[in-house]
Design a protein around this motif. Structure first.
Motif, PDB file in Angstrom:
ATOM      1  N   GLY A 104       0.815  -1.200   0.000  1.00 35.52           N
ATOM      2  CA  GLY A 104       0.000   0.000   0.000  1.00 35.52           C
ATOM      3  C   GLY A 104       0.853   1.256   0.000  1.00 35.52           C
ATOM      4  O   GLY A 104       0.552   2.236  -0.690  1.00 35.52           O
ATOM      5  N   GLY A 105       1.940   1.224   0.769  1.00 34.81           N
ATOM      6  CA  GLY A 105       2.858   2.357   0.781  1.00 34.81           C
ATOM      7  C   GLY A 105       3.494   2.576  -0.579  1.00 34.81           C
ATOM      8  O   GLY A 105       3.613   3.713  -1.056  1.00 34.81           O
ATOM      9  N   GLN A 106       3.890   1.487  -1.218  1.00 28.67           N
ATOM     10  CA  GLN A 106       4.463   1.597  -2.560  1.00 28.67           C
ATOM     11  C   GLN A 106       3.461   2.196  -3.537  1.00 28.67           C
ATOM     12  O   GLN A 106       3.809   3.039  -4.370  1.00 28.67           O
ATOM     13  N   PHE A 107       2.197   1.806  -3.430  1.00 29.45           N
ATOM     14  CA  PHE A 107       1.171   2.318  -4.333  1.00 29.45           C
ATOM     15  C   PHE A 107       0.983   3.822  -4.152  1.00 29.45           C
ATOM     16  O   PHE A 107       0.784   4.568  -5.120  1.00 29.45           O
ATOM     17  N   ILE A 108       1.050   4.287  -2.907  1.00 27.66           N
ATOM     18  CA  ILE A 108       0.904   5.717  -2.639  1.00 27.66           C
ATOM     19  C   ILE A 108       2.045   6.502  -3.277  1.00 27.66           C
ATOM     20  O   ILE A 108       1.839   7.585  -3.841  1.00 27.66           O
ATOM     21  N   GLN A 119      12.476   1.868  -1.143  1.00 27.40           N
ATOM     22  CA  GLN A 119      12.402   3.322  -1.021  1.00 27.40           C
ATOM     23  C   GLN A 119      11.009   3.855  -1.330  1.00 27.40           C
ATOM     24  O   GLN A 119      10.556   4.820  -0.694  1.00 27.40           O
ATOM     25  N   ALA A 120      10.322   3.238  -2.272  1.00 24.26           N
ATOM     26  CA  ALA A 120       8.971   3.691  -2.592  1.00 24.26           C
ATOM     27  C   ALA A 120       7.995   3.320  -1.472  1.00 24.26           C
ATOM     28  O   ALA A 120       7.120   4.122  -1.110  1.00 24.26           O
ATOM     29  N   SER A 121       8.131   2.118  -0.946  1.00 21.10           N
ATOM     30  CA  SER A 121       7.270   1.701   0.158  1.00 21.10           C
ATOM     31  C   SER A 121       7.466   2.597   1.372  1.00 21.10           C
ATOM     32  O   SER A 121       6.501   2.962   2.060  1.00 21.10           O
ATOM     33  N   ILE A 122       8.701   2.951   1.651  1.00 20.72           N
ATOM     34  CA  ILE A 122       8.997   3.820   2.797  1.00 20.72           C
ATOM     35  C   ILE A 122       8.430   5.214   2.556  1.00 20.72           C
ATOM     36  O   ILE A 122       7.704   5.767   3.393  1.00 20.72           O
ATOM     37  N   ALA A 123       8.735   5.797   1.394  1.00 19.94           N
ATOM     38  CA  ALA A 123       8.301   7.168   1.107  1.00 19.94           C
ATOM     39  C   ALA A 123       6.770   7.263   1.056  1.00 19.94           C
ATOM     40  O   ALA A 123       6.180   8.215   1.583  1.00 19.94           O
ATOM     41  N   CYS A 150       4.816  -7.308   8.450  1.00 20.17           N
ATOM     42  CA  CYS A 150       6.196  -7.094   7.981  1.00 20.17           C
ATOM     43  C   CYS A 150       6.984  -8.366   8.221  1.00 20.17           C
ATOM     44  O   CYS A 150       7.289  -8.709   9.358  1.00 20.17           O
ATOM     45  N   GLN A 151       7.292  -9.076   7.157  1.00 19.39           N
ATOM     46  CA  GLN A 151       8.091 -10.286   7.246  1.00 19.39           C
ATOM     47  C   GLN A 151       9.565  -9.938   7.491  1.00 19.39           C
ATOM     48  O   GLN A 151       9.974  -8.784   7.401  1.00 19.39           O
ATOM     49  N   LYS A 152      10.351 -10.965   7.766  1.00 16.46           N
ATOM     50  CA  LYS A 152      11.771 -10.756   8.067  1.00 16.46           C
ATOM     51  C   LYS A 152      12.483 -10.042   6.926  1.00 16.46           C
ATOM     52  O   LYS A 152      13.283  -9.113   7.154  1.00 16.46           O
ATOM     53  N   ALA A 153      12.189 -10.429   5.694  1.00 11.11           N
ATOM     54  CA  ALA A 153      12.861  -9.825   4.544  1.00 11.11           C
ATOM     55  C   ALA A 153      12.450  -8.376   4.321  1.00 11.11           C
ATOM     56  O   ALA A 153      13.127  -7.638   3.601  1.00 11.11           O
ATOM     57  N   TRP A 154      11.350  -7.967   4.939  1.00  8.40           N
ATOM     58  CA  TRP A 154      10.840  -6.607   4.746  1.00  8.40           C
ATOM     59  C   TRP A 154      11.237  -5.649   5.866  1.00  8.40           C
ATOM     60  O   TRP A 154      10.798  -4.495   5.881  1.00  8.40           O
ATOM     61  N   LEU A 155      12.057  -6.088   6.790  1.00 14.31           N
ATOM     62  CA  LEU A 155      12.413  -5.250   7.931  1.00 14.31           C
ATOM     63  C   LEU A 155      13.037  -3.903   7.539  1.00 14.31           C
ATOM     64  O   LEU A 155      12.854  -2.913   8.269  1.00 14.31           O
ATOM     65  N   PRO A 156      13.763  -3.807   6.416  1.00 15.31           N
ATOM     66  CA  PRO A 156      14.263  -2.483   6.022  1.00 15.31           C
ATOM     67  C   PRO A 156      13.152  -1.448   5.838  1.00 15.31           C
ATOM     68  O   PRO A 156      13.379  -0.249   6.020  1.00 15.31           O
ATOM     69  N   TRP A 157      11.961  -1.905   5.463  1.00 10.28           N
ATOM     70  CA  TRP A 157      10.804  -1.006   5.372  1.00 10.28           C
ATOM     71  C   TRP A 157      10.503  -0.384   6.737  1.00 10.28           C
ATOM     72  O   TRP A 157      10.371   0.835   6.871  1.00 10.28           O
ATOM     73  N   ILE A 158      10.450  -1.227   7.758  1.00 14.58           N
ATOM     74  CA  ILE A 158      10.185  -0.735   9.115  1.00 14.58           C
ATOM     75  C   ILE A 158      11.332   0.134   9.603  1.00 14.58           C
ATOM     76  O   ILE A 158      11.121   1.147  10.288  1.00 14.58           O
TER      77      ILE A 158
END
Length: 400
Positions: A104-108, A119-123, A150-158
């Motif tokens: 959802g963050g990436q879509f925004i 970077q898109a998911s974070i922003a 947030c799975q383990k591989a997605w922790l950079p997002w958090i």
């Protein structure tokens, strides 16, 4: 293992640690009710219209548990669905949890933006959160800003979102986000809780609540696919819940909630095809109560993931065992689309060209194909569906 984050939300400000441990002052455990004027008659004075974080969030969740209702936690994909959430809350007279997924963050941010390093998911998630901060108070309701699985591989997002909250905390005294969910249920229990513990230590410094998952929520949602999972993993054991509680309670000032699996699933399922066992939550409460010597029958606050296809009686039974939030996504997605579909059906003959409609061959149709018209229809339909969800969750007229 996935324990359905909706299953383990700690009971009170003091319940973020075992009952025998003195309550510690922190961004999440120190109530401000005695120093502020009440905005809502039925809620503690710390809770104001707008984004709720820190001690006010703890007070809000305590009130839900004590008064016997659950807050709708709604996955969003942009400002239209964000605003529909808050519009619904203003209508039913209760709090709302606006939930961002990584997708959802990436879509925004925009699907055309490179997202190799999240970077898109974070922003996009940060941008959506800032939108909520700017307008939430206008709706006159408490709003919880949350992130989903947030799975383990997605922790950079958090990690990126935590940096934004740390900066916001330094500037304002409160975090950008109210809470984050870490879904490490695919990892061994000890690793799951160990990583959660490391993050909770960081969250506690800025007043962010941790939601974690034990056991597995079945079905598929936003990139998390457990459709073929062993059915035995859909049911969490009390010993697992207590292990997580005991370990996370060691974090000074840490506040956490737990999603424990009790047969819940993501996706579209007809009533009767989902085998919920809410008594798993009751058994976990009793087990923890005995272990920590708590006076409360519900020392934990639980959250409920994957409510699609669940009977209302099962949902409300789970609330009786300490569920204070239920995730909603599939049904609101359909409602938004159904609103747009109905709008197109109603004005079909006005939407076939820029000029010319049943009224006249030279009459313009701009006011019908203006994107705001169909999107507003989607918002209204989604908001109406959320009012129904709030009724099922007993979350109506709980503010005043």
């Amino acid at each position: 293992m996935k324990l359905a984050i909706a299953t383990l939300l700690i009971g009170s400000a003091a319940a973020f640690a075992p009952a025998a441990t003195p309550m510690r002052n922190s961004a999440l455990s120190m109530s401000t009710e005695t120093t502020t004027e009440k905005a809502f008659a039925k809620l503690p004075a710390s809770i104001k219209p707008g984004v709720v974080t820190g001690p006010a969030l703890v007070d809000l969740l305590d009130a839900a548990k004590e008064q016997g209702y659950a807050i709708p936690g709604v996955n969003i994909v942009g400002t239209n669905s964000i605003n529909a959430c808050m519009e619904a809350a203003a209508s039913y007279g209760g709090p709302i949890m606006v939930t961002f997924s990584k997708g959802g963050g990436q879509f925004i941010a925009g699907k055309s933006v490179n997202n190799d390093a999240d970077q898109a998911s974070i922003a996009g998630t940060i941008a959506g959160a800032k939108h909520v901060h700017e307008v939430a108070a206008l709706y006159g309701v408490p709003v919880v800003l949350h992130t989903d699985h947030c799975q383990k591989a997605w922790l950079p997002w958090i990690d990126g979102l935590l940096t934004a909250s740390e900066e916001h905390f330094a500037a304002t005294g409160s975090p950008l986000f109210s809470s984050h969910m870490l879904d490490l249920s695919e990892e061994p229990l000890e690793e799951n809780i160990g990583i959660c513990k490391d993050y909770l230590e960081k969250f506690a410094k800025v007043g962010i609540l941790l939601e974690f998952e034990l056991g597995v929520t079945g079905g598929e949602e936003d990139g998390v696919d457990n459709t073929d999972i062993d059915s035995s993993r859909l049911y969490t054991q009390p010993e697992e819940v207590f292990y997580a509680y005991e370990q996370l309670s060691q974090v000074e000032n840490g506040a956490f909630t737990c999603a424990a699996s009790f047969g819940n699933v993501h996706g579209v399922y007809a009533p009767g095809n989902v085998d919920l066992q809410p008594k798993i939550l009751m058994n976990s409460q009793a087990y923890i109560k005995e272990k920590i010597g708590s006076d409360s029958d519900k020392p934990m606050k639980f959250v409920f993931h994957g409510g699609s296809g669940s009977d209302v009686s099962d949902i409300q039974e789970a609330i009786g065992y300490g569920v204070i939030k239920m995730n909603i996504d599939t049904d609101t997605q359909w409602a938004f689309w159904d609103g747009i579909r109905a709008y197109e059906a109603k004005y079909h003959d006005y939407l076939q060209g820029q000029i010319g409609n049943p009224e006249a061959d030279d009459k313009p149709n701009k006011k019908y194909y203006d994107p705001r018209m169909s999107l507003r229809a989607g918002e209204e339909a989604m908001a109406a569906r959320l009012v129904k969800a709030a009724e099922d969750l007993k979350c109506v007229n709980v503010l005043n």
